[in-house]
Design a protein around this motif. Structure first.
Motif, PDB file in Angstrom:
ATOM      1  N   GLY A 127     -16.572  10.768 -20.174  1.00  6.69           N
ATOM      2  CA  GLY A 127     -17.339  11.124 -20.778  1.00  6.69           C
ATOM      3  C   GLY A 127     -18.261   9.662 -20.833  1.00  6.69           C
ATOM      4  N   ARG A 128     -19.120   9.488 -19.733  1.00  9.22           N
ATOM      5  CA  ARG A 128     -20.443   8.774 -20.095  1.00  9.22           C
ATOM      6  C   ARG A 128     -21.752   9.375 -19.022  1.00  9.22           C
ATOM      7  N   LEU A 129     -22.563   8.720 -19.341  1.00  6.14           N
ATOM      8  CA  LEU A 129     -23.716  10.072 -19.826  1.00  6.14           C
ATOM      9  C   LEU A 129     -23.956   9.485 -18.063  1.00  6.14           C
ATOM     10  N   ILE A 130     -23.917  10.538 -16.920  1.00  6.34           N
ATOM     11  CA  ILE A 130     -24.814  10.334 -15.751  1.00  6.34           C
ATOM     12  C   ILE A 130     -26.050  10.819 -15.409  1.00  6.34           C
ATOM     13  N   ALA A 131     -26.713  11.980 -16.002  1.00  8.86           N
ATOM     14  CA  ALA A 131     -28.579  12.085 -15.612  1.00  8.86           C
ATOM     15  C   ALA A 131     -28.442  12.656 -17.134  1.00  8.86           C
ATOM     16  N   ASP A 132     -29.970  12.854 -17.091  1.00  9.42           N
ATOM     17  CA  ASP A 132     -30.441  13.219 -18.345  1.00  9.42           C
ATOM     18  C   ASP A 132     -32.091  12.512 -18.866  1.00  9.42           C
ATOM     19  N   THR A 133     -32.462  14.540 -17.584  1.00 10.48           N
ATOM     20  CA  THR A 133     -33.359  14.915 -16.727  1.00 10.48           C
ATOM     21  C   THR A 133     -34.031  15.935 -16.485  1.00 10.48           C
ATOM     22  N   THR A 134     -35.023  16.441 -15.907  1.00 10.27           N
ATOM     23  CA  THR A 134     -35.073  17.809 -15.250  1.00 10.27           C
ATOM     24  C   THR A 134     -34.810  18.875 -14.248  1.00 10.27           C
ATOM     25  N   VAL A 135     -34.029  19.512 -14.214  1.00 13.52           N
ATOM     26  CA  VAL A 135     -33.967  20.780 -12.813  1.00 13.52           C
ATOM     27  C   VAL A 135     -34.305  19.767 -12.144  1.00 13.52           C
ATOM     28  N   ASP A 136     -35.973  20.096 -11.822  1.00 15.42           N
ATOM     29  CA  ASP A 136     -36.670  19.414 -10.637  1.00 15.42           C
ATOM     30  C   ASP A 136     -36.807  18.042 -10.856  1.00 15.42           C
ATOM     31  N   GLU A 137     -36.790  17.584 -11.104  1.00 23.50           N
ATOM     32  CA  GLU A 137     -36.319  15.806 -10.966  1.00 23.50           C
ATOM     33  C   GLU A 137     -34.445  15.534 -10.093  1.00 23.50           C
ATOM     34  N   VAL A 138     -33.706  15.932 -10.560  1.00 21.50           N
ATOM     35  CA  VAL A 138     -32.200  16.326 -10.162  1.00 21.50           C
ATOM     36  C   VAL A 138     -32.288  16.658  -8.537  1.00 21.50           C
ATOM     37  N   VAL A 139     -32.902  17.845  -8.588  1.00 17.62           N
ATOM     38  CA  VAL A 139     -33.066  18.750  -7.184  1.00 17.62           C
ATOM     39  C   VAL A 139     -34.459  17.691  -6.187  1.00 17.62           C
ATOM     40  N   SER A 140     -35.403  17.252  -7.026  1.00 14.39           N
ATOM     41  CA  SER A 140     -36.081  16.644  -5.824  1.00 14.39           C
ATOM     42  C   SER A 140     -35.877  15.612  -4.706  1.00 14.39           C
ATOM     43  N   GLN A 141     -34.986  14.436  -6.426  1.00 18.27           N
ATOM     44  CA  GLN A 141     -33.500  13.507  -5.592  1.00 18.27           C
ATOM     45  C   GLN A 141     -33.126  13.334  -4.830  1.00 18.27           C
ATOM     46  N   ALA A 142     -32.366  14.256  -4.512  1.00 17.25           N
ATOM     47  CA  ALA A 142     -31.912  14.917  -4.261  1.00 17.25           C
ATOM     48  C   ALA A 142     -32.108  15.364  -2.917  1.00 17.25           C
ATOM     49  N   SER A 143     -33.130  15.690  -2.698  1.00 13.84           N
ATOM     50  CA  SER A 143     -33.742  16.607  -1.155  1.00 13.84           C
ATOM     51  C   SER A 143     -34.765  15.284  -0.604  1.00 13.84           C
ATOM     52  N   ALA A 144     -34.478  14.065  -2.045  1.00 12.21           N
ATOM     53  CA  ALA A 144     -35.576  13.023  -0.622  1.00 12.21           C
ATOM     54  C   ALA A 144     -35.532  12.789   0.930  1.00 12.21           C
ATOM     55  N   ASP A 145     -33.560  12.686   1.156  1.00  8.37           N
ATOM     56  CA  ASP A 145     -33.789  13.215   2.616  1.00  8.37           C
ATOM     57  C   ASP A 145     -33.488  13.857   3.294  1.00  8.37           C
ATOM     58  N   SER A 146     -33.701  14.528   2.867  1.00 10.45           N
ATOM     59  CA  SER A 146     -33.703  16.141   3.614  1.00 10.45           C
ATOM     60  C   SER A 146     -34.831  16.582   4.639  1.00 10.45           C
ATOM     61  N   ALA A 147     -34.399  17.439   5.609  1.00 11.55           N
ATOM     62  CA  ALA A 147     -34.772  17.619   7.163  1.00 11.55           C
ATOM     63  C   ALA A 147     -35.738  18.531   6.749  1.00 11.55           C
TER      64      ALA A 147
END
Length: 314
Positions: A203-223
């Motif tokens: 019921g609460r907001l987790i994220a309100d942002t662009t698709v690119d930002e969501v993926v980029s932050q998840a990719s920050a520590d990728s190989a």
């Protein structure tokens, strides 16, 4: 534009939506994501005036849904595609809706053509397949040529051609300046369709942002995947604090702790030939799972909780 402002919704002791705030802008496709039980359906029902918020306000283009004299011209929605009179044909279902708003038969035929139901328009909707029912639901949402379109799982039951069609349709509506808001559990399709995401959990907001930002932050520590006929020399050249290098193939290295640009610079300085230098990017599904790992209400026994370690709330 859809504005959800500090909205809370309770059903008795159950808190379905908890102080939720976000805005859906016109001109882009906005995806609405969250695990089962996250409050998505309740929020969409409140936008459409089917439920009243316990507190807070929900408005579309500056007004509450109940205040529109001709809502089909303002908001087109599909929350349940099969909510039709099964004895009516697709044509007469749409015609009955149209007559409530003074919409003529030519527009009915137009939306039937738009969704590809020309050959079955005079057949009873009760005999429609899931995909045909979805197309009829989308036709109903578009009947009044509304400025705001809200669709729940629009690709459900569609074949690959149909999925491609709905993706292109939603983008075209956004390009026309309309507000497009859709929910879906198909992460791969959402990645191709949406530009912005609103993600909720419990019921609460987790994220309100662009698709690119969501993926980029998840990719920050990728190989970074590196392929070189001089892999051993490259490994030595990359060695340093915070850098890890692993290899499962003779000429392939998986490097963490260095950006692709820096790897290329170090390889060039050491006169090492590179055949591939590819940063590994997280998928939207992987990013979503990390974000919502702690907000999953119904979890299978084999699915461990993911670490919700991305800070993306705008």
């Amino acid at each position: 534009m859809i504005t959800v402002d500090h909205v809370t919704k309770r059903y008795g002791e159950q808190l379905a939506v908890d102080d939720l705030t976000f805005t859906v802008q016109p001109g882009i496709v906005t995806g609405f994501l969250g695990p089962n039980g996250a409050g998505k359906s309740t929020t969409m029902r409140m936008i459409l005036g089917l439920d009243r918020p316990t507190s807070g306000t929900v408005q579309v283009n500056g007004r509450c849904y109940r205040d529109f004299d001709a809502p089909l011209h303002e908001i087109g929605a599909m929350l349940e595609a099969r909510a039709v009179h099964t004895g009516r044909s697709a044509y007469h279902h749409l015609l009955a809706m149209a007559q409530t708003h003074g919409i003529g038969a030519p527009r009915v035929n137009e939306v039937i053509d738009m969704v590809g139901l020309q050959k079955v328009a005079r057949k009873r909707a009760g005999g429609f397949s899931l995909g045909m029912g979805q197309r009829l639901g989308i036709a109903s949402a578009l009947l009044g040529d509304p400025q705001t379109v809200i669709l729940d799982e629009p690709a459900n039951g569609l074949d690959p051609e149909g999925i491609k069609w709905i993706r292109e349709l939603l983008r075209r509506l956004a390009d026309e300046g309309k507000t497009v808001f859709l929910s879906s559990h198909l992460m791969s399709e959402m990645a191709l369709t949406a530009e912005h995401l609103v993600i909720v959990g419990r019921g609460r907001l987790i994220a309100d942002t662009t698709v690119d930002e969501v993926v980029s932050q998840a990719s920050a520590d990728s190989a970074v995947l590196v392929r070189s006929p001089q892999a051993a020399a490259l490994r030595a050249a990359l060695a340093g604090p915070g850098v890890s290098v692993r290899s499962e193939e003779a000429e392939v290295l998986e490097v963490r702790g260095l950006a692709a640009e820096r790897i290329g610079e170090l390889a060039a300085a050491a006169h090492i030939v590179l055949h591939e230098l590819t940063p590994q990017r997280a998928s939207l599904e992987e990013a979503y799972m990390r974000l919502t790992g702690d907000a999953v209400e119904y979890r299978t026994a084999s699915a461990p909780a993911a670490a919700a370690d991305l800070e993306l709330v705008a």
